[in-house]
Design a protein around this motif. Sequence first.
Motif, PDB file in Angstrom:
ATOM      1  N   GLU A  18       0.861  -1.179   0.000  1.00 35.79           N
ATOM      2  CA  GLU A  18       0.000   0.000   0.000  1.00 35.79           C
ATOM      3  C   GLU A  18       0.901   1.235   0.000  1.00 35.79           C
ATOM      4  O   GLU A  18       1.518   1.570   1.010  1.00 35.79           O
ATOM      5  CB  GLU A  18      -0.908   0.022   1.230  1.00 35.79           C
ATOM      6  N   ILE A  19       0.993   1.872  -1.154  1.00 34.80           N
ATOM      7  CA  ILE A  19       1.810   3.082  -1.298  1.00 34.80           C
ATOM      8  C   ILE A  19       1.060   4.224  -0.612  1.00 34.80           C
ATOM      9  O   ILE A  19      -0.091   4.499  -0.936  1.00 34.80           O
ATOM     10  CB  ILE A  19       2.036   3.429  -2.791  1.00 34.80           C
ATOM     11  N   THR A  20       1.712   4.875   0.352  1.00 30.23           N
ATOM     12  CA  THR A  20       1.051   5.962   1.074  1.00 30.23           C
ATOM     13  C   THR A  20       1.399   7.334   0.507  1.00 30.23           C
ATOM     14  O   THR A  20       0.612   8.269   0.623  1.00 30.23           O
ATOM     15  CB  THR A  20       1.399   5.916   2.568  1.00 30.23           C
ATOM     16  N   ASP A  21       2.583   7.459  -0.121  1.00 30.20           N
ATOM     17  CA  ASP A  21       2.952   8.747  -0.723  1.00 30.20           C
ATOM     18  C   ASP A  21       4.139   8.552  -1.655  1.00 30.20           C
ATOM     19  O   ASP A  21       4.951   7.650  -1.468  1.00 30.20           O
ATOM     20  CB  ASP A  21       3.311   9.772   0.350  1.00 30.20           C
ATOM     21  N   ILE A  22       4.203   9.405  -2.654  1.00 28.82           N
ATOM     22  CA  ILE A  22       5.357   9.498  -3.552  1.00 28.82           C
ATOM     23  C   ILE A  22       5.743  10.967  -3.556  1.00 28.82           C
ATOM     24  O   ILE A  22       4.916  11.830  -3.861  1.00 28.82           O
ATOM     25  CB  ILE A  22       5.015   9.039  -4.979  1.00 28.82           C
ATOM     26  N   ARG A  23       6.993  11.252  -3.188  1.00 30.22           N
ATOM     27  CA  ARG A  23       7.438  12.634  -3.089  1.00 30.22           C
ATOM     28  C   ARG A  23       8.592  12.891  -4.034  1.00 30.22           C
ATOM     29  O   ARG A  23       9.529  12.100  -4.117  1.00 30.22           O
ATOM     30  CB  ARG A  23       7.847  12.957  -1.656  1.00 30.22           C
ATOM     31  N   LYS A  24       8.499  13.991  -4.763  1.00 27.53           N
ATOM     32  CA  LYS A  24       9.598  14.450  -5.623  1.00 27.53           C
ATOM     33  C   LYS A  24      10.529  15.260  -4.727  1.00 27.53           C
ATOM     34  O   LYS A  24      10.089  16.190  -4.049  1.00 27.53           O
ATOM     35  CB  LYS A  24       9.053  15.306  -6.753  1.00 27.53           C
ATOM     36  N   LEU A  25      11.805  14.896  -4.713  1.00 23.27           N
ATOM     37  CA  LEU A  25      12.787  15.558  -3.862  1.00 23.27           C
ATOM     38  C   LEU A  25      13.642  16.515  -4.685  1.00 23.27           C
ATOM     39  O   LEU A  25      14.223  16.119  -5.691  1.00 23.27           O
ATOM     40  CB  LEU A  25      13.686  14.518  -3.193  1.00 23.27           C
ATOM     41  N   TYR A  26      13.719  17.748  -4.237  1.00 24.02           N
ATOM     42  CA  TYR A  26      14.521  18.763  -4.915  1.00 24.02           C
ATOM     43  C   TYR A  26      15.854  18.928  -4.200  1.00 24.02           C
ATOM     44  O   TYR A  26      15.975  18.637  -3.005  1.00 24.02           O
ATOM     45  CB  TYR A  26      13.776  20.098  -4.937  1.00 24.02           C
ATOM     46  N   LYS A  27      16.852  19.400  -4.909  1.00 25.06           N
ATOM     47  CA  LYS A  27      18.184  19.596  -4.337  1.00 25.06           C
ATOM     48  C   LYS A  27      18.157  20.566  -3.161  1.00 25.06           C
ATOM     49  O   LYS A  27      18.984  20.477  -2.264  1.00 25.06           O
ATOM     50  CB  LYS A  27      19.155  20.099  -5.397  1.00 25.06           C
ATOM     51  N   SER A  28      17.195  21.462  -3.152  1.00 25.03           N
ATOM     52  CA  SER A  28      17.090  22.446  -2.073  1.00 25.03           C
ATOM     53  C   SER A  28      16.613  21.812  -0.761  1.00 25.03           C
ATOM     54  O   SER A  28      16.653  22.444   0.282  1.00 25.03           O
ATOM     55  CB  SER A  28      16.118  23.554  -2.471  1.00 25.03           C
ATOM     56  N   GLY A  29      16.127  20.557  -0.827  1.00 32.39           N
ATOM     57  CA  GLY A  29      15.615  19.893   0.362  1.00 32.39           C
ATOM     58  C   GLY A  29      14.096  19.905   0.437  1.00 32.39           C
ATOM     59  O   GLY A  29      13.504  19.239   1.270  1.00 32.39           O
ATOM     60  N   VAL A  30      13.477  20.658  -0.442  1.00 33.25           N
ATOM     61  CA  VAL A  30      12.017  20.732  -0.502  1.00 33.25           C
ATOM     62  C   VAL A  30      11.494  19.490  -1.212  1.00 33.25           C
ATOM     63  O   VAL A  30      12.156  18.938  -2.083  1.00 33.25           O
ATOM     64  CB  VAL A  30      11.581  22.013  -1.264  1.00 33.25           C
ATOM     65  N   SER A  31      10.301  19.044  -0.824  1.00 33.77           N
ATOM     66  CA  SER A  31       9.682  17.915  -1.519  1.00 33.77           C
ATOM     67  C   SER A  31       8.208  18.205  -1.772  1.00 33.77           C
ATOM     68  O   SER A  31       7.580  18.930  -1.018  1.00 33.77           O
ATOM     69  CB  SER A  31       9.834  16.624  -0.705  1.00 33.77           C
ATOM     70  N   ASP A  32       7.703  17.652  -2.856  1.00 33.41           N
ATOM     71  CA  ASP A  32       6.291  17.788  -3.224  1.00 33.41           C
ATOM     72  C   ASP A  32       5.719  16.403  -3.447  1.00 33.41           C
ATOM     73  O   ASP A  32       6.383  15.535  -4.016  1.00 33.41           O
ATOM     74  CB  ASP A  32       6.125  18.564  -4.542  1.00 33.41           C
ATOM     75  N   SER A  33       4.467  16.216  -3.038  1.00 34.99           N
ATOM     76  CA  SER A  33       3.805  14.949  -3.310  1.00 34.99           C
ATOM     77  C   SER A  33       3.423  14.888  -4.789  1.00 34.99           C
ATOM     78  O   SER A  33       2.873  15.843  -5.336  1.00 34.99           O
ATOM     79  CB  SER A  33       2.551  14.796  -2.454  1.00 34.99           C
ATOM     80  N   VAL A  34       3.729  13.767  -5.431  1.00 36.21           N
ATOM     81  CA  VAL A  34       3.362  13.551  -6.834  1.00 36.21           C
ATOM     82  C   VAL A  34       2.524  12.268  -6.946  1.00 36.21           C
ATOM     83  O   VAL A  34       2.458  11.646  -8.001  1.00 36.21           O
ATOM     84  CB  VAL A  34       4.607  13.487  -7.753  1.00 36.21           C
ATOM     85  N   MET A  35       1.893  11.918  -5.841  1.00 34.01           N
ATOM     86  CA  MET A  35       1.096  10.690  -5.776  1.00 34.01           C
ATOM     87  C   MET A  35       0.030  10.655  -6.869  1.00 34.01           C
ATOM     88  O   MET A  35      -0.146   9.641  -7.534  1.00 34.01           O
ATOM     89  CB  MET A  35       0.447  10.595  -4.391  1.00 34.01           C
ATOM     90  N   GLU A  36      -0.666  11.762  -7.081  1.00 36.29           N
ATOM     91  CA  GLU A  36      -1.734  11.812  -8.087  1.00 36.29           C
ATOM     92  C   GLU A  36      -1.191  11.543  -9.492  1.00 36.29           C
ATOM     93  O   GLU A  36      -1.828  10.864 -10.290  1.00 36.29           O
ATOM     94  CB  GLU A  36      -2.456  13.151  -8.052  1.00 36.29           C
ATOM     95  N   THR A  37      -0.017  12.065  -9.782  1.00 31.28           N
ATOM     96  CA  THR A  37       0.581  11.903 -11.103  1.00 31.28           C
ATOM     97  C   THR A  37       0.852  10.437 -11.425  1.00 31.28           C
ATOM     98  O   THR A  37       0.667   9.998 -12.558  1.00 31.28           O
ATOM     99  CB  THR A  37       1.902  12.692 -11.183  1.00 31.28           C
ATOM    100  N   TYR A  38       1.273   9.676 -10.418  1.00 27.70           N
ATOM    101  CA  TYR A  38       1.658   8.280 -10.632  1.00 27.70           C
ATOM    102  C   TYR A  38       0.597   7.283 -10.155  1.00 27.70           C
ATOM    103  O   TYR A  38       0.843   6.083 -10.161  1.00 27.70           O
ATOM    104  CB  TYR A  38       3.004   8.007  -9.953  1.00 27.70           C
ATOM    105  N   GLN A  39      -0.571   7.774  -9.779  1.00 32.29           N
ATOM    106  CA  GLN A  39      -1.640   6.900  -9.284  1.00 32.29           C
ATOM    107  C   GLN A  39      -2.023   5.821 -10.296  1.00 32.29           C
ATOM    108  O   GLN A  39      -2.297   4.691  -9.924  1.00 32.29           O
ATOM    109  CB  GLN A  39      -2.874   7.739  -8.918  1.00 32.29           C
TER     110      GLN A  39
END
Length: 64
Positions: free
Chosen positions: A33-54
């Motif tokens: 059960e995948i709970t989240d997929i996060r895109k990690l940026y070099k700056s340390g910030v992350s965004d959820s991209v779960m919807e994109t890969y659903q």
Amino acid sequence: MRYRIEYAGGRCCNFANSSKDLIAWLKLLKDEEITDIRKLYKSGVSDSVMETYQKYIDGGRKHG
């Protein structure tokens, strides 16, 4: 781009170094059960991209 795949209630995670690697991981983790997929940026910030890969998560369960 680096991605973090969280599963097993947030207790486990895997990292992918590209979207191609991410899709391969999602196929391997089709029974989890995948709970989240996060895109990690070099700056340390992350965004959820779960919807994109659903579709890859749902598709793996339908055919697996």
